[in-house]
Motif scaffolding. Structure first.
Motif: not given
Length: 217
Positions: A199-217, A189-197
């Motif tokens: 009401x946080x910055x891009x850094x916060x969105x990237x932190x959440x995405x990094x935590x939820x990203x599938x673990x690489x085997x 989902x584009x960052x600009x959709x999530x930041x607006x929805x």
């Protein structure tokens, strides 16, 4: 155990009357999962090849091993595990929770869910389309219903493990985790959709995405 058997009988009667999936038109239609033909459900396996194994599953008998960051594990008993459920409009799951474990906010787009607490104590709830939280603490032997399509959750606030059996009026209810859907979809989902929805910055969105990203085997 007697209460659990009674619950299953009641569920079977109710689900047969109000099952959400389309009604069956024959005695059985065991799913031909390898047929390669896409329909609303699965095509039928040749009746001559149907066996008792198509209607059997022992995966809910024992607690699952919880080994993830949210502290819960869902073991499904749906048409993908029990081909004989095809066209019958019912399925089940077992959910096991570590101490303080959470089954995160999610929805089932194709089914209402009803849980029966096997062990422990849970705080559960769902949110209506009017944004009202309906919540309650449920204990061993008690039940709670989550209406189809509404966001809901279960949280183990006890100091020990807990488990429930969940029943659905669909052979394949589907599950959409809110966090995973928004922050770990493919493509993203584009960052600009999530930041607006949110009401946080891009850094916060990237932190959440990094935590939820599938673990690489």
């Amino acid at each position: 155990m007697a209460a659990f058997v009674t619950y299953l009988v009641i569920f079977a009667v109710i689900s047969s009357a109000i099952a959400y999936d389309p009604d069956m038109l024959q005695d059985l239609c065991v799913a031909n999962t390898s047929g390669g033909i896409k329909v609303n459900g699965f095509t039928c396996k040749a009746e001559a090849n149907v066996t008792a194994a198509d209607f059997f599953f022992d995966g809910l008998a024992k607690p699952g091993k919880v080994n993830n960051s949210v502290g819960s594990l869902v073991t499904g008993a749906n048409v993908e595990k029990i081909p004989g459920l095809n066209t019958l409009g019912v399925s089940m799951s077992r959910i096991d929770y570590a101490a303080d474990g959470l089954n995160p906010p999610h929805t089932h787009p194709r089914a209402t869910e009803m849980i029966f607490v096997l062990e422990g104590e849970l705080d559960v709830g769902f949110i209506t389309t009017a944004n009202k939280l309906i919540s309650k603490t449920v204990k061993k032997g008690e039940t709670f219903v989550f209406p189809r399509g509404l966001v809901h959750f279960q949280k183990n606030n006890g100091g020990k493990e807990a488990s429930v059996i969940a029943a659905f009026n669909s052979q394949l209810p589907g599950t959409q985790s809110i966090a995973m859907t928004l922050f770990a979809s493919t493509p993203e989902v584009p960052d600009n959709v999530l930041t607006k929805a949110f009401q946080v910055g891009t850094k916060e969105i990237h932190k959440i995405k990094a935590k939820l990203a599938p673990k690489k085997s």
